[in-house]
Design an enzyme around this catalytic site. Structure first.
Site, PDB file in Angstrom:
ATOM      1  CB  CYS A  83      50.828  28.048 -23.252  1.00 57.75           C
ATOM      2  SG  CYS A  83      49.812  27.507 -24.607  1.00 57.75           S
ATOM      3  CG  HIS A 173      48.455  32.272 -22.816  1.00 55.50           C
ATOM      4  ND1 HIS A 173      49.712  32.709 -23.160  1.00 55.50           N
ATOM      5  CD2 HIS A 173      48.175  31.260 -23.646  1.00 55.50           C
ATOM      6  CE1 HIS A 173      50.171  31.993 -24.154  1.00 55.50           C
ATOM      7  NE2 HIS A 173      49.260  31.108 -24.478  1.00 55.50           N
ATOM      8  CD  GLU A 175      50.678  35.047 -20.588  1.00 55.35           C
ATOM      9  OE1 GLU A 175      50.283  34.231 -19.730  1.00 55.35           O
ATOM     10  OE2 GLU A 175      50.919  34.720 -21.769  1.00 55.35           O
TER      11      GLU A 175
END
Ligand code: GLN
Length: 191
Positions: A83, A173, A175
C-alpha cells in the site's frame, strides 16, 4: 548469516507492528528501522508497511534515509512494499505527484478507488499462490508497468501486485488477513 532470517521493517509510521507480528509468527526475526543508523545493520529483507505515504516519504527525507534505502534496494535487497510502501517504491506517481524511492519502474495512482470505495475486501488470484483474501484501504493501484515488471495480481482489471526482481509491490494489506502466503513467499526470496 544465520539460519534465522532477519527482516527490517520500516517503522516511522503506519502498520509496521502488524507486519512484525506476521514475520515473527513465521519464525523470522524483525528489526525496526526508525533512523538512518538502523539501515547500516545486516538484514535479509525489508518491509515497507501501509500507512500514509506522504508522511512516510517526508520522514524518510528529513531523516536522511531516502538515499541509503534506495541504494540498498538497487543493490538487491529484497523488499516488500504494501500500500503506502508500494507508493514509496514507485518510479512515478499519477496525477503529477512526485515520487520517493523511485526504484520500482511502474506508475502508481494514489487513493485510486475514490472515497466510496475507500476500503473493500475481495478474494482474488495471486500468481504462484492461488486465490487469497485481499483487503484494500484507501489503496493505490498500478496504472502502468515497464518491461521486466511481472504482474502478480489484478482486481477488476486493475493491477494490484507486481514484482520487479527483488522488489514486490502490493496495493492491499496482507498483514490484516489470516492468510500467511504473501509473507511466506516474501521470506522465501530473502536469502
Ligand atoms: N492512501 C494512503 C497513501 O496514499 C495509502 C493507504 C494505505 O497504506 N492503506 O499513502
Amino acid at each position: 548469516m544465520g539460519a534465522v532470517k532477519k527482516i527490517a521493517v520500516l517503522s516511522v509510521q503506519g502498520a509496521f507492528a502488524e507486519q512484525e507480528k506476521r514475520i515473527e509468527d513465521l519464525g523470522a526475526e524483525c528489526i525496526e528501522i526508525r533512523q538512518k543508523a538502523d539501515l547500516m545493520q545486516d538484514f535479509d529483507g525489508m518491509i515497507l508497511p501501509g500507512g500514509e505515504s506522504t508522511v512516510q516519504g517526508k520522514l524518510l527525507t528529513e531523516l536522511g534515509m531516502l538515499e541509503p534505502l534506495r541504494d540498498r534496494i538497487r543493490s538487491g535487497l529484497p523488499v516488500l512494499g504494501t500500500c503506502a510502501g508500494l507508493i514509496l517504491l514507485a518510479g512515478e506517481l499519477g496525477g503529477g505527484e512526485h515520487g520517493w524511492l523511485g526504484t520500482l519502474p511502474v506508475r502508481v495512482r494514489r487513493n485510486a478507488y475514490g472515497r466510496q470505495l475507500g476500503s473493500f475486501h475481495v478474494r482474488e488470484v495471486f500468481q504462484g499462490i492461488g486465490r487469497i483474501p485481499m483487503t484494500f484501504i484507501r489503496a493505490p493501484y498500478v496504472e502502468s508497468v515497464t518491461e521486466g515488471v511481472e504482474i502478480l495480481a489484478t482486481v477488476d482489471n486493475r493491477i494490484v501486485a507486481v514484482r520487479y526482481a527483488n522488489q514486490i509491490g502490493i496495493a492491499f494489506h496482507p498483514e490484516l488477513d489470516e492468510d500467511e502466503s504473501i509473507h511466506k513467499m516474501f521470506l522465501s526470496i530473502c536469502l
